[in-house]
Design an enzyme around this catalytic site. Structure first.
Site, PDB file in Angstrom:
ATOM      1  N   GLU A  82     -10.079   0.265  -0.010  1.00  0.00           N
ATOM      2  CA  GLU A  82      -9.278  -0.875  -0.278  1.00  0.00           C
ATOM      3  C   GLU A  82      -8.284  -0.926  -1.533  1.00  0.00           C
ATOM      4  O   GLU A  82      -9.314  -0.948  -2.445  1.00  0.00           O
ATOM      5  CB  GLU A  82      -9.881  -1.979   0.032  1.00  0.00           C
ATOM      6  CG  GLU A  82      -9.760  -2.630   1.992  1.00  0.00           C
ATOM      7  CD  GLU A  82      -9.829  -3.721   1.880  1.00  0.00           C
ATOM      8  OE1 GLU A  82      -9.735  -5.338   1.605  1.00  0.00           O
ATOM      9  OE2 GLU A  82     -10.694  -4.295   3.454  1.00  0.00           O
ATOM     10  N   SER A 119      -9.418  -7.162   0.162  1.00  0.00           N
ATOM     11  CA  SER A 119      -9.195  -8.742   0.507  1.00  0.00           C
ATOM     12  C   SER A 119      -9.920 -10.294  -0.082  1.00  0.00           C
ATOM     13  O   SER A 119      -9.535 -11.160   0.136  1.00  0.00           O
ATOM     14  CB  SER A 119      -8.698  -8.238   2.091  1.00  0.00           C
ATOM     15  OG  SER A 119      -9.991  -8.465   2.920  1.00  0.00           O
ATOM     16  N   HIS A 141      -3.830  -5.962  -0.029  1.00  0.00           N
ATOM     17  CA  HIS A 141      -3.083  -6.601  -0.837  1.00  0.00           C
ATOM     18  C   HIS A 141      -3.304  -5.973  -2.169  1.00  0.00           C
ATOM     19  O   HIS A 141      -2.744  -6.735  -3.372  1.00  0.00           O
ATOM     20  CB  HIS A 141      -4.105  -7.440  -0.818  1.00  0.00           C
ATOM     21  CG  HIS A 141      -5.359  -7.815  -0.288  1.00  0.00           C
ATOM     22  ND1 HIS A 141      -4.541  -9.222   0.806  1.00  0.00           N
ATOM     23  CD2 HIS A 141      -5.485  -7.802   1.072  1.00  0.00           C
ATOM     24  CE1 HIS A 141      -4.933  -9.622   1.922  1.00  0.00           C
ATOM     25  NE2 HIS A 141      -6.026  -9.126   2.096  1.00  0.00           N
ATOM     26  N   ASN A 156      -0.842 -15.291   1.894  1.00  0.00           N
ATOM     27  CA  ASN A 156      -1.005 -14.323   0.707  1.00  0.00           C
ATOM     28  C   ASN A 156       0.383 -13.557   0.616  1.00  0.00           C
ATOM     29  O   ASN A 156       0.783 -12.312   0.849  1.00  0.00           O
ATOM     30  CB  ASN A 156      -1.608 -13.240   2.384  1.00  0.00           C
ATOM     31  CG  ASN A 156      -3.227 -13.770   2.233  1.00  0.00           C
ATOM     32  OD1 ASN A 156      -4.095 -13.513   1.570  1.00  0.00           O
ATOM     33  ND2 ASN A 156      -3.818 -13.294   3.345  1.00  0.00           N
ATOM     34  N   LYS A 184       1.702  -9.708   4.238  1.00  0.00           N
ATOM     35  CA  LYS A 184       1.103 -10.430   3.328  1.00  0.00           C
ATOM     36  C   LYS A 184       2.304 -10.694   2.059  1.00  0.00           C
ATOM     37  O   LYS A 184       3.354 -11.500   2.019  1.00  0.00           O
ATOM     38  CB  LYS A 184       0.327 -10.230   2.811  1.00  0.00           C
ATOM     39  CG  LYS A 184      -1.213 -10.199   3.479  1.00  0.00           C
ATOM     40  CD  LYS A 184      -2.664  -9.353   3.709  1.00  0.00           C
ATOM     41  CE  LYS A 184      -2.627 -10.037   5.324  1.00  0.00           C
ATOM     42  NZ  LYS A 184      -4.290  -9.121   5.617  1.00  0.00           N
ATOM     43  N   ASP A 187      -6.317   1.337   2.420  1.00  0.00           N
ATOM     44  CA  ASP A 187      -6.518   0.040   2.533  1.00  0.00           C
ATOM     45  C   ASP A 187      -4.913  -0.985   1.822  1.00  0.00           C
ATOM     46  O   ASP A 187      -5.724  -1.335   1.039  1.00  0.00           O
ATOM     47  CB  ASP A 187      -6.796  -1.064   3.119  1.00  0.00           C
ATOM     48  CG  ASP A 187      -6.258  -1.607   4.730  1.00  0.00           C
ATOM     49  OD1 ASP A 187      -4.740  -2.754   3.585  1.00  0.00           O
ATOM     50  OD2 ASP A 187      -7.112  -2.181   5.080  1.00  0.00           O
ATOM     51  N   HIS A 242     -12.225  -3.691   5.879  1.00  0.00           N
ATOM     52  CA  HIS A 242     -12.728  -5.013   6.115  1.00  0.00           C
ATOM     53  C   HIS A 242     -11.559  -4.829   8.004  1.00  0.00           C
ATOM     54  O   HIS A 242     -12.075  -2.886   8.502  1.00  0.00           O
ATOM     55  CB  HIS A 242     -10.544  -5.215   5.740  1.00  0.00           C
ATOM     56  CG  HIS A 242      -9.385  -6.298   7.321  1.00  0.00           C
ATOM     57  ND1 HIS A 242      -8.876  -5.958   8.348  1.00  0.00           N
ATOM     58  CD2 HIS A 242      -9.269  -7.251   6.456  1.00  0.00           C
ATOM     59  CE1 HIS A 242      -8.546  -6.990   8.669  1.00  0.00           C
ATOM     60  NE2 HIS A 242      -8.347  -7.567   7.416  1.00  0.00           N
TER      61      HIS A 242
HETATM   62  C1  LIG Z   1      -4.808  -9.015   6.426  1.00  0.00           C
HETATM   63  C2  LIG Z   1      -5.386  -7.054   6.641  1.00  0.00           C
HETATM   64  C3  LIG Z   1      -5.548  -6.254   7.463  1.00  0.00           C
HETATM   65  C4  LIG Z   1      -4.199  -6.982   8.702  1.00  0.00           C
HETATM   66  O1  LIG Z   1      -2.788  -7.298   8.256  1.00  0.00           O
HETATM   67  P1  LIG Z   1      -2.090  -7.543   9.680  1.00  0.00           P
HETATM   68  O2  LIG Z   1      -0.572  -7.258   9.045  1.00  0.00           O
HETATM   69  O3  LIG Z   1      -2.527  -8.607   8.910  1.00  0.00           O
HETATM   70  O4  LIG Z   1      -2.951  -7.136  10.433  1.00  0.00           O
HETATM   71  C5  LIG Z   1      -5.389  -4.781   7.391  1.00  0.00           C
HETATM   72  N1  LIG Z   1      -6.400  -4.730   5.737  1.00  0.00           N
HETATM   73  C6  LIG Z   1      -6.644  -5.969   5.838  1.00  0.00           C
HETATM   74  C7  LIG Z   1      -7.445  -5.829   3.752  1.00  0.00           C
HETATM   75  C8  LIG Z   1      -6.550  -6.985   5.219  1.00  0.00           C
HETATM   76  O5  LIG Z   1      -6.547  -8.176   4.189  1.00  0.00           O
END
Ligand SMILES: *Cc1c(COP(=O)(O)O)cnc(C)c1O
Length: 398
Positions: free
Chosen positions: A178, A182, A210, A48, A252, A207, A134
């Site tokens: 989101e 993801s 990405h 990522n 990411k 969220d 997620h």
């Molecule tokens: C990776 C991810 C997270 C968590 O983030 P980290 O910093 O890796 O704990 C939260 N939400 C989504 C959609 C993700 O892909």
């Protein structure tokens, strides 16, 4: 009581029987997107690190300087003595990029969600969430004690139906989705969700794990492209269309580590003094904060590097006649676990790391290859991978 080993052996056998046992591959990062996985050299299409910022010389230099200046670990939580002076710069930068009044940095994206949702929601409240959110949000909802209702993926009509039926039964209501999903790489209908939130008196938390760098640096363009926007086009300056809370990760696109929530000044002040994952967990190492700052500055100042992952993803989907990629993430759905593992293994033999994603990361029956594109890929590698996946699809039609 049977001993612990006997119990876990049973559990492992069950996972094995369902092709759901996971292993931790040993990875040695080499140059650019090359990695050595369990001893073999491959090109990584499962990272990522969309813009390759984990390797950028400015990011590494910033980390090294902070490491030498402040040492390795933070030594305490942010509320005690771990709140390194670098936090303020990082939070100011995040708020600026997200167009909010303030930001709170957490230990990770997972911790951001686990700290924020239970701090705001509880018994007597309802959380309405997209079916595909997620795990970090699902776990946080459970911890909060609020009631939980899911709407069909990206289906704002279903969301409306749920709000119509149930909003009245509860005190507070929070909608979760989101920006870019993801495991599917598609985008939420932000404008419609914000309109419903206004109509039914709900808060929205997005969220953006990405989406960072893919959209808000050009958020106006993104929202304008969102279909069926009714009246006035929302912009980041039209607060009706801004979610109350935008969370995400620094691990990411930012290539570092950590998580964040952006929102109003008051909301962020409250989280900093109430989120249990801020209060009871040690602050980030200073070098990590410095890397995140350096990476965000690159994203902000060099927008030209931000278009490459999407460009590669779209080249790939065009070549395979898949739906046009909406982000740097492209799923190739193969349905069952065994086939996903077999395709992933074949691609590994050809020199590509493409992970098989299985339940519980995705719903049963939707096992897939999840391919992610990075600015550090070479066009020739993207085309070669497309070729290999094309052959797999032809040989074993899905
Ligand atoms: C990776 C991810 C997270 C968590 O983030 P980290 O910093 O890796 O704990 C939260 N939400 C989504 C959609 C993700 O892909």
């Amino acid at each position: 009581m049977p001993n612990l080993d006997a119990i876990v052996q049973e559990k492992l056998k069950l996972l094995e029987a369902n092709n759901r046992r996971r292993t931790l591959p040993q990875v040695r990062p080499l140059q650019r997107m090359c990695v050595e996985v369990t001893g073999e050299r491959c090109i990584n299409f499962s990272s990522n690190d969309y813009f390759g910022l984990s390797q950028h010389t400015d990011v590494i230099t910033a980390a090294r300087e902070a490491l030498e200046t402040y040492g390795a670990g933070a030594g305490a939580s942010r509320l005690i003595t771990g709140n390194n002076v670098l936090y303020e710069e990082l939070e100011t930068l995040l708020a600026e990029i997200k167009n909010t009044e303030a930001a709170c940095v957490f230990g990770s994206g997972y911790l951001a969600s686990m700290g924020t949702i239970p701090a705001l929601m509880g018994a007597g409240d309802v959380i309405v969430a997209d079916k595909l959110i997620h795990a970090c949000m699902i776990d946080a909802v459970r911890l909060s004690g609020a009631d939980f209702i899911r709407f069909a993926h990206n289906n704002s009509e279903h969301l409306k139906l749920i709000l119509e039926q149930h909003r009245g039964e509860y005190q507070r209501c929070l909608i979760l989705t989101e920006t870019i999903f993801s495991m599917d790489g598609d985008r939420a209908p932000l404008a419609q969700i914000m309109e419903l939130a206004k109509e039914y008196d709900a808060w929205v938390m997005m969220d953006d794990a990405h989406g960072l760098g893919m959209q808000e640096l050009g958020m106006e363009r993104w929202i304008t492209e969102t279909k069926n926007v009714s009246s006035a086009l929302p912009t980041p300056h039209n607060s009706d269309y801004m979610p109350e809370l935008q969370m995400g990760t620094l691990s990411k696109a930012t290539g570092a580590y950590g998580g964040y929530v952006c929102g109003s000044y008051d909301a962020i002040q409250y989280l900093k003094t109430s989120a249990r994952t801020v209060m009871f967990s040690t602050a980030l190492p200073p070098a990590v904060i410095a890397s995140a700052i350096a990476a965000l500055k690159i994203m902000k100042n060099e927008p030209e590097r931000l278009s490459l992952p999407l460009h590669y993803a779209q080249q790939f989907t065009r070549k395979l006649e898949l739906p046009l990629a909406q982000s740097a993430i492209v799923p190739v759905i193969v349905h069952d676990e065994v086939r996903a593992l077999a395709w992933s293994a074949t691609l590994r033999e050809k020199g590509f790391v493409v992970s098989a994603i299985r339940p519980p990361s995705v719903p049963p029956g939707t096992s897939r290859l999840r391919i992610t594109f990075s600015a550090l890929h070479e066009e020739a590698d993207v085309m070669q991978l497309a070729e290999e996946v094309c052959m797999l699809m032809k040989a074993d039609s899905v």
